[in-house]
Design a protein around this motif. Structure first.
Motif, short mmCIF file in Angstrom:
data_model
loop_
_atom_site.label_atom_id
_atom_site.label_comp_id
_atom_site.label_asym_id
_atom_site.label_seq_id
_atom_site.Cartn_x
_atom_site.Cartn_y
_atom_site.Cartn_z
N LEU A 140 -4.65 -18.32 -1.78
CA LEU A 140 -4.66 -16.87 -1.84
C LEU A 140 -3.97 -16.25 -0.62
CD1 LEU A 140 -5.52 -14.22 -3.18
CD2 LEU A 140 -7.77 -14.48 -2.10
N ALA A 141 -4.09 -16.89 0.53
CA ALA A 141 -3.42 -16.38 1.73
C ALA A 141 -1.92 -16.21 1.49
CB ALA A 141 -3.67 -17.32 2.91
N PHE A 142 -1.31 -17.19 0.85
CA PHE A 142 0.13 -17.12 0.63
C PHE A 142 0.48 -16.20 -0.54
CE2 PHE A 142 -0.52 -20.92 3.14
CZ PHE A 142 0.43 -20.75 4.12
N GLU A 143 -0.45 -16.04 -1.48
CA GLU A 143 -0.25 -15.02 -2.51
C GLU A 143 -0.15 -13.63 -1.89
OE1 GLU A 143 -2.61 -14.83 -6.07
OE2 GLU A 143 -3.13 -16.95 -5.92
N LEU A 144 -1.03 -13.35 -0.94
CA LEU A 144 -1.03 -12.02 -0.31
C LEU A 144 0.26 -11.76 0.44
CD1 LEU A 144 -4.67 -11.62 1.06
CD2 LEU A 144 -3.67 -10.67 -1.02
N LEU A 145 0.86 -12.79 0.99
CA LEU A 145 2.11 -12.63 1.75
C LEU A 145 3.32 -12.45 0.85
CD1 LEU A 145 1.63 -15.28 4.59
CD2 LEU A 145 1.30 -12.81 4.73
N THR A 146 3.17 -12.73 -0.44
CA THR A 146 4.31 -12.67 -1.36
C THR A 146 3.95 -11.81 -2.58
OG1 THR A 146 3.53 -14.75 -2.37
CG2 THR A 146 5.24 -14.91 -0.66
N PRO A 147 3.68 -10.52 -2.36
CA PRO A 147 3.28 -9.66 -3.49
C PRO A 147 4.41 -9.49 -4.50
CG PRO A 147 3.76 -8.35 -1.54
CD PRO A 147 3.78 -9.77 -1.10
N LEU A 148 4.03 -9.39 -5.76
CA LEU A 148 4.98 -9.21 -6.86
C LEU A 148 4.83 -7.80 -7.42
CD1 LEU A 148 4.48 -12.61 -8.74
CD2 LEU A 148 6.25 -12.03 -7.07
N ALA A 149 5.95 -7.17 -7.75
CA ALA A 149 5.92 -5.80 -8.25
C ALA A 149 5.10 -5.70 -9.52
CB ALA A 149 7.35 -5.31 -8.49
N GLU A 150 5.25 -6.69 -10.43
CA GLU A 150 4.53 -6.61 -11.70
C GLU A 150 3.03 -6.79 -11.55
OE1 GLU A 150 6.60 -10.74 -11.61
OE2 GLU A 150 6.97 -8.70 -10.92
N GLU A 151 2.60 -7.44 -10.48
CA GLU A 151 1.17 -7.62 -10.24
C GLU A 151 0.55 -6.46 -9.47
OE1 GLU A 151 0.98 -12.53 -10.15
OE2 GLU A 151 0.55 -11.37 -8.34
N THR A 152 1.32 -5.87 -8.58
CA THR A 152 0.78 -4.81 -7.73
C THR A 152 1.02 -3.42 -8.31
OG1 THR A 152 2.84 -4.67 -6.45
CG2 THR A 152 1.14 -6.21 -5.67
N GLY A 153 1.94 -3.31 -9.26
CA GLY A 153 2.30 -2.00 -9.78
C GLY A 153 3.09 -1.18 -8.78
N THR A 154 3.70 -1.86 -7.84
CA THR A 154 4.46 -1.20 -6.77
C THR A 154 5.95 -1.40 -6.99
OG1 THR A 154 2.66 -1.68 -5.24
CG2 THR A 154 4.78 -1.10 -4.27
N PRO A 155 6.77 -0.37 -6.81
CA PRO A 155 8.22 -0.55 -6.91
C PRO A 155 8.73 -1.59 -5.92
CG PRO A 155 7.65 1.78 -6.82
CD PRO A 155 6.40 1.02 -6.51
N GLU A 156 9.77 -2.30 -6.31
CA GLU A 156 10.33 -3.33 -5.43
C GLU A 156 10.68 -2.77 -4.05
OE1 GLU A 156 10.80 -6.51 -5.74
OE2 GLU A 156 10.51 -6.93 -7.87
N SER A 157 11.15 -1.51 -4.02
CA SER A 157 11.56 -0.91 -2.75
C SER A 157 10.38 -0.70 -1.80
CB SER A 157 12.26 0.42 -3.01
OG SER A 157 11.38 1.32 -3.69
#
Length: 328
Positions: A140-157
């Motif tokens: 999970l530590a490395f998941e948090l360091l590599t967030p994905l737009a589709e998972e977070t709902g956040t624009p790539e920018s």
């Protein structure tokens, strides 16, 4: 974010610590395994929430905020991106630390029964559940360091730049693996009942304890806009020297506390090092000499901060003070 110039150093530090610890607990509670199977989720949350000094994540956030002072004209949206990056990095470091404690406490390692004032994870949930929770927290530590737009709902920018993600993962992996925490633990296990020179003991603790503390400061420095995602070499070198000094000081103080404090104060079993015949700074140097060495390391940390050229390092100073003055 507190406006540091409006407060005295002590008031600023107290206010900052309270707010950042609250931020950390909220973030960890939000991010730790909401989609995991119920039993695994409960074990992970038990292991990482509601306990500990949070020194490592606080170092990430303090280093980040100190370095961000170099970018006063940054747009608010970009400040928010870098703050989220630092918060993720802080949580990632704490997850690695927490997983290491879960595994270290197990019967095959240190066989400890109490951690952070409560039963250790394997005592509470069983060895298999504890082992699996530790594995999951590391991932999970490395998941948090590599967030994905589709998972977070956040624009790539609005996500952490890929080059920074890669740098943070590299720093944390090296601090946690064979050239850091795991390597130091292997040396520790191999030297139970054996004498060590001070140089060998220092090498062991530079890996076992110091590597993750130094990485925390280094990661915080990377959580800011830099040319090609690389901080200024002189700034980074000075912060690394600071992290090295307080990382070693933390272990020296830990050895002193293990020899002088009781279990209720420490929140873990006191006197374990002597009972297990482990080499420590106290067994090698004596209590007074070890305390003096911790003070010397604190002075080295202060000298390193002076070399950063940063306009305000009071929070980093306060965290170094906390390392030296802690009683548990």
């Amino acid at each position: 974010m507190p406006h540091l110039t409006a407060l005295s150093p002590s008031a600023a530090a107290a206010d900052w610590l309270h707010q950042r610890q609250h931020d950390m607990e909220s973030a960890l509670s939000h991010w730790v395994a909401p989609q995991a199977p119920a039993d695994l989720q409960a074990t992970m949350r038990y292991a990482v929430l509601d306990g500990g000094k949070r020194l490592r994540p606080l170092l990430v956030l303090a280093s980040h905020e100190a370095v961000m002072q170099q970018h006063p004209q940054l747009a608010a949206s970009q400040v928010a991106v870098w703050h989220d990056t630092a918060l993720r990095a802080a949580c990632a470091v704490e997850l690695i630390h927490a997983y290491s404690l879960v595994h270290d406490d197990m019967p095959c390692m240190d066989n400890d029964q109490m951690r952070r004032g409560k039963p250790t994870t394997h005592v509470q949930f069983g060895e298999a559940a504890a082992l699996l929770a530790g594995d999951a927290m590391q991932a999970l530590a490395f998941e948090l360091l590599t967030p994905l737009a589709e998972e977070t709902g956040t624009p790539e920018s609005d996500l952490t730049p890929p080059a920074t993600q890669a740098a943070l993962c590299a720093i944390l992996a090296r601090a946690a693996g064979h050239r850091g925490m795991a390597g130091g633990q292997a040396i520790d296990l191999a030297h139970v009942g054996k004498r060590m020179t001070q140089a060998a003991l220092q090498h062991m603790h530079t890996l076992k304890t110091g590597a993750l503390l130094q990485a925390s400061v280094r990661m915080g420095c990377h959580c800011a806009p830099h040319a090609n995602a690389h901080p200024d070499p002189r700034l980074l070198a000075a912060l690394v020297q600071y992290g090295d000094a307080i990382g070693l000081a933390f272990q020296v103080v830990d050895d002193v506390l293990d020899a002088t404090a009781d279990s209720a104060t420490l929140g873990k079993t006191a006197g374990k090092d002597a009972a297990n015949d482990k080499p420590t700074y106290v067994s090698l140097m004596g209590i007074e000499a070890a305390q003096a060495y911790a003070t010397q390391l604190h002075q080295q940390a202060m000298q390193a901060l002076e070399q950063t050229g940063l306009p305000d390092t009071r929070i980093l100073v306060a965290l170094a003070d906390m390392v030296i003055q802690r009683r548990y």
